[in-house]
Design a protein around this motif. Structure first.
Motif, mmCIF file in Angstrom:
data_model
loop_
_atom_site.group_PDB
_atom_site.id
_atom_site.type_symbol
_atom_site.label_atom_id
_atom_site.label_comp_id
_atom_site.label_asym_id
_atom_site.label_seq_id
_atom_site.Cartn_x
_atom_site.Cartn_y
_atom_site.Cartn_z
ATOM 1 N N VAL A 126 -16.971 -1.277 1.459
ATOM 2 C CA VAL A 126 -17.462 -0.236 2.369
ATOM 3 C C VAL A 126 -17.644 1.062 1.593
ATOM 4 N N THR A 127 -18.756 1.743 1.825
ATOM 5 C CA THR A 127 -18.977 3.072 1.242
ATOM 6 C C THR A 127 -19.147 4.070 2.376
ATOM 7 N N ILE A 128 -18.332 5.134 2.336
ATOM 8 C CA ILE A 128 -18.340 6.134 3.403
ATOM 9 C C ILE A 128 -18.778 7.484 2.852
ATOM 10 N N LEU A 129 -19.775 8.088 3.495
ATOM 11 C CA LEU A 129 -20.208 9.442 3.159
ATOM 12 C C LEU A 129 -19.385 10.420 3.988
ATOM 13 N N GLY A 130 -18.619 11.283 3.315
ATOM 14 C CA GLY A 130 -17.793 12.264 4.009
ATOM 15 C C GLY A 130 -16.311 11.927 3.913
ATOM 16 N N ALA A 131 -15.474 12.946 4.157
ATOM 17 C CA ALA A 131 -14.017 12.752 4.116
ATOM 18 C C ALA A 131 -13.333 13.577 5.212
ATOM 19 N N GLY A 132 -14.100 13.960 6.249
ATOM 20 C CA GLY A 132 -13.552 14.732 7.366
ATOM 21 C C GLY A 132 -12.847 13.836 8.368
ATOM 22 N N GLY A 133 -12.675 14.359 9.594
ATOM 23 C CA GLY A 133 -11.927 13.645 10.629
ATOM 24 C C GLY A 133 -12.480 12.272 10.962
ATOM 25 N N PRO A 187 -23.301 2.731 -4.479
ATOM 26 C CA PRO A 187 -22.857 1.601 -5.312
ATOM 27 C C PRO A 187 -23.534 0.301 -4.888
ATOM 28 N N SER A 188 -24.023 -0.450 -5.870
ATOM 29 C CA SER A 188 -24.869 -1.613 -5.575
ATOM 30 C C SER A 188 -24.119 -2.752 -4.884
ATOM 31 N N ASP A 189 -22.771 -2.774 -5.001
ATOM 32 C CA ASP A 189 -22.008 -3.853 -4.359
ATOM 33 C C ASP A 189 -21.578 -3.491 -2.937
ATOM 34 N N THR A 190 -22.138 -2.411 -2.387
ATOM 35 C CA THR A 190 -21.800 -1.986 -1.022
ATOM 36 C C THR A 190 -22.325 -2.992 0.004
ATOM 37 N N ASP A 191 -21.445 -3.417 0.903
ATOM 38 C CA ASP A 191 -21.863 -4.269 2.031
ATOM 39 C C ASP A 191 -22.170 -3.428 3.264
ATOM 40 N N ILE A 192 -21.329 -2.417 3.497
ATOM 41 C CA ILE A 192 -21.476 -1.569 4.685
ATOM 42 C C ILE A 192 -21.469 -0.107 4.248
ATOM 43 N N LEU A 193 -22.540 0.621 4.578
ATOM 44 C CA LEU A 193 -22.668 2.049 4.249
ATOM 45 C C LEU A 193 -22.588 2.850 5.542
ATOM 46 N N PRO A 218 -31.684 -4.477 1.305
ATOM 47 C CA PRO A 218 -31.684 -5.277 2.542
ATOM 48 C C PRO A 218 -30.353 -5.992 2.799
ATOM 49 N N GLU A 219 -29.529 -6.126 1.765
ATOM 50 C CA GLU A 219 -28.233 -6.803 1.935
ATOM 51 C C GLU A 219 -27.198 -5.907 2.624
ATOM 52 N N MET A 220 -27.492 -4.615 2.723
ATOM 53 C CA MET A 220 -26.526 -3.676 3.278
ATOM 54 C C MET A 220 -26.681 -3.537 4.795
ATOM 55 N N CYS A 221 -25.550 -3.253 5.458
ATOM 56 C CA CYS A 221 -25.548 -2.828 6.862
ATOM 57 C C CYS A 221 -25.271 -1.326 6.843
ATOM 58 N N VAL A 222 -26.167 -0.536 7.430
ATOM 59 C CA VAL A 222 -26.077 0.929 7.346
ATOM 60 C C VAL A 222 -25.787 1.504 8.737
#
Length: 282
Positions: A126-133, A187-193, A218-222
């Motif tokens: 999982v890749t997450i944009l942000g670090a807030g609440g 990151p290219s190995d991200t499954d969920i963004l 196309p392999e990612m869920c965004v």
């Protein structure tokens, strides 16, 4: 004997005038024929202690917390859920017999919406944009639901590193902080963004996170946490790259549904709540 006293729930925040949760919860109360009310209440930071006392005094079933109270409410609570304890923030309080129990349904709502779309977090990157609440709640719940690895992309090094360290220490998932640079590649190995920032929220509907959109595959869920507009430019651009996309409406409805059940003990009419929210933003 007729009962003229409604059970009370609501939200404390500042600002809070534009919070649509009441519309969703009131629609659910009506659908289930419950004599409940949801009050949208402006509470200044210096008055939070008195406001939490009023939850007990008025024998309210519970309350939601929004900015700036999600962390500052902690000293007024008697008990926290395991997830809320790790996250260090609460958005939902349940009151029973004068005791205040703190929960965080933001991340749980996200995970439920994700699973309802057919996705799983088990062993996913999982890749997450942000670090807030919102990012904290989502990151913790993703970890607790089996994510193998979590990347935290954030401009503030201190907040990003702190969240990655929290995941590493308190859950079974691995985590890493990545400094958010201009035109950041995912990151290219991200499954969920997941966009867990407020970038693109109304009225700034033409804004989108500063990332390299060609790195979305196309392999990612965004996913986006923003619910107004539901179809953000971030999601539209990801869809153009062939990615599956999930809007923020599901997260908002699912966390409201969790709140409903925590307060009433009744299964939430999710379809009714979703329709009420969609109508609100049409």
């Amino acid at each position: 004997m007729k009962n003229y006293r409604a059970e009370l729930t609501g939200v404390f925040g500042d600002p809070v005038d534009d919070n649509p949760t009441g519309v969703v919860e009131e629609a659910a109360f009506a659908a289930k024929n419950l004599n409940y009310r949801y009050l949208t209440i402006k509470v200044l930071p210096e008055d939070l202690g008195k406001a939490m006392d009023s939850v007990k005094i008025f024998d309210m079933k519970g309350i939601n917390l929004t900015m700036p109270h999600k962390i500052k409410v902690l000293p007024y609570l008697d008990e926290l859920s395991p997830a809320a304890e790790i996250i260090g923030a609460v958005n939902t309080v349940i009151q029973k017999e004068g005791k205040l129990f703190g929960e965080n349904t933001d991340g749980k709502g996200f995970v439920t919406a994700l699973k309802n779309s057919g996705e799983t977090l088990d062993k996913k990157n999982v890749t997450i944009l942000g670090a807030g609440g919102a990012a904290r709640a989502i990151a913790v719940e993703c970890a607790l639901n089996g994510a193998a690895y979590i990347n935290i992309i954030n401009r503030s090094i201190e907040k990003g590193e702190e969240l990655a360290s929290l995941i590493q220490m308190k859950t079974d998932s691995s985590a890493k902080y990545l400094n958010w640079k201009n035109n950041m590649a995912i990151p290219s190995d991200t499954d969920i963004l997941i966009n867990a920032t407020s970038i693109g929220f109304s009225p700034n509907v033409t804004d989108k996170p500063d990332i390299d959109y060609t790195s979305i595959t196309p392999e990612m869920c965004v996913c986006d946490v923003i619910f107004n507009p539901a179809e953000t430019i971030f999601l539209k651009t990801a869809a153009e790259n062939g990615a599956k996309t999930i809007t923020g409406l599901g997260m908002l409805v699912q966390q409201a549904a969790l709140n409903f059940t925590l307060w009433t003990g009744v299964e939430a009419p999710v379809d009714v709540m979703e329709d009420a929210l969609k109508k609100e933003f049409e």
